[in-house]
Scaffold this active site. Structure first.
Site, PDB file in Angstrom:
ATOM      1  N   GLU A   3       0.857  -1.184   0.000  1.00 61.80           N
ATOM      2  CA  GLU A   3       0.000   0.000   0.000  1.00 61.80           C
ATOM      3  C   GLU A   3       0.893   1.234   0.000  1.00 61.80           C
ATOM      4  OE1 GLU A   3      -3.496   0.808   1.131  1.00 61.80           O
ATOM      5  OE2 GLU A   3      -4.324  -1.219   1.095  1.00 61.80           O
TER       6      GLU A   3
ATOM      7  N   ASP B  81      -1.037  12.066  -4.685  1.00 59.06           N
ATOM      8  CA  ASP B  81      -1.041  13.495  -5.010  1.00 59.06           C
ATOM      9  C   ASP B  81      -1.204  13.655  -6.525  1.00 59.06           C
ATOM     10  OD1 ASP B  81      -0.408  16.227  -5.429  1.00 59.06           O
ATOM     11  OD2 ASP B  81       0.811  16.242  -3.615  1.00 59.06           O
TER      12      ASP B  81
ATOM     13  N   THR C 274     -11.907   5.867   1.542  1.00 59.34           N
ATOM     14  CA  THR C 274     -10.886   6.640   2.232  1.00 59.34           C
ATOM     15  C   THR C 274     -11.360   8.074   2.472  1.00 59.34           C
ATOM     16  OG1 THR C 274      -9.768   7.556   0.286  1.00 59.34           O
ATOM     17  CG2 THR C 274      -9.172   5.302   0.935  1.00 59.34           C
TER      18      THR C 274
END
Length: 225
Positions: free
Chosen positions: A62, A136, A203
């Site tokens: 992850e 990002d 998330t």
């Protein structure tokens, strides 16, 4: 001067430390020695995953787990696989360690540092899956070179996947999703496996994108022989 010193790696993340809460700091002090893994730039010492986790099992990498809530939920629901979760944000490190302790998660290890540096330490064909959830987006054109999903990184991640292993990426930026698809489709060792969120808990970054009206793209690709 060596090559590493002359050409430092392009970072795909904003270096952030942040301040840990007392809960996070206590968890870090208590659990980091058993569950933590420092990631050092330039370290190419082979990493034995069976030794790291204390068993031989399929491993999920992850990359960039944020505060770690979704990682903990995935690991708790998937005890047959081990989760190697890597992040640079120190409060996130502390929070995931706290969740490991509170939920008794034995199948998670927490890396602190640049995930792509860690990938260099993994042998080919050792990963069952790689998760890159909401990295990002680096939306400005001059920063696109910093995006994690680029041809070089994808090739490196693909080589670490076993045949049939899954590279699962998610983003809430449509332009980045299009760029991801172009890059992933161009890799000769990957084949598209459908766009769905199978096995991915929601998330915080996903909820933020949905609240802002941005669509969520889940891109799943499998390594072909």
């Amino acid at each position: 001067m060596n090559e590493t010193a002359a050409h430092p790696p392009i970072r795909t993340f904003h270096p952030r430390r942040g301040r840990m809460s007392s809960r996070h700091a206590d968890a870090h002090a208590a659990l980091w020695p058993a569950f933590g893994l420092p990631v050092t730039d330039g370290d190419r010492t082979p990493l034995d995953l069976a030794t790291l986790f204390g068993r031989s099992a399929a491993v999920v990498l992850e990359i960039g787990f944020g505060m770690g809530d979704a990682t903990a939920a995935a690991a708790r629901a998937d005890p047959g696989r081990d989760y190697l979760a890597v992040e640079v944000h120190t409060p996130g490190i502390g929070n995931l360690l706290a969740l490991i302790g509170e939920q008794g998660l034995a199948n998670v290890r927490v890396g602190h540092g640049d995930a792509m540096e860690l990938v260099h330490r993994l042998a080919p064909h050792t990963l069952d899956a790689v998760h890159v959830f909401f990295p990002d987006p680096w939306p400005k054109a001059r920063h696109h070179k910093r995006r994690l999903i680029n041809p070089g990184n994808v090739a490196l991640l693909r080589e670490r996947l076993r045949p049939g292993g899954l590279l699962h990426c998610a983003t809430d930026w449509p332009e980045y999703a299009a760029a991801m698809i172009e890059t992933l489709d161009a890799d000769p060792g990957l084949a598209a496996a459908g766009e769905d969120r199978t096995g991915r808990p929601e998330t915080k970054f996903e909820r933020r994108g949905l609240d802002a009206g941005r669509p969520i793209s889940d891109l799943r690709y499998r390594r072909v022989r």
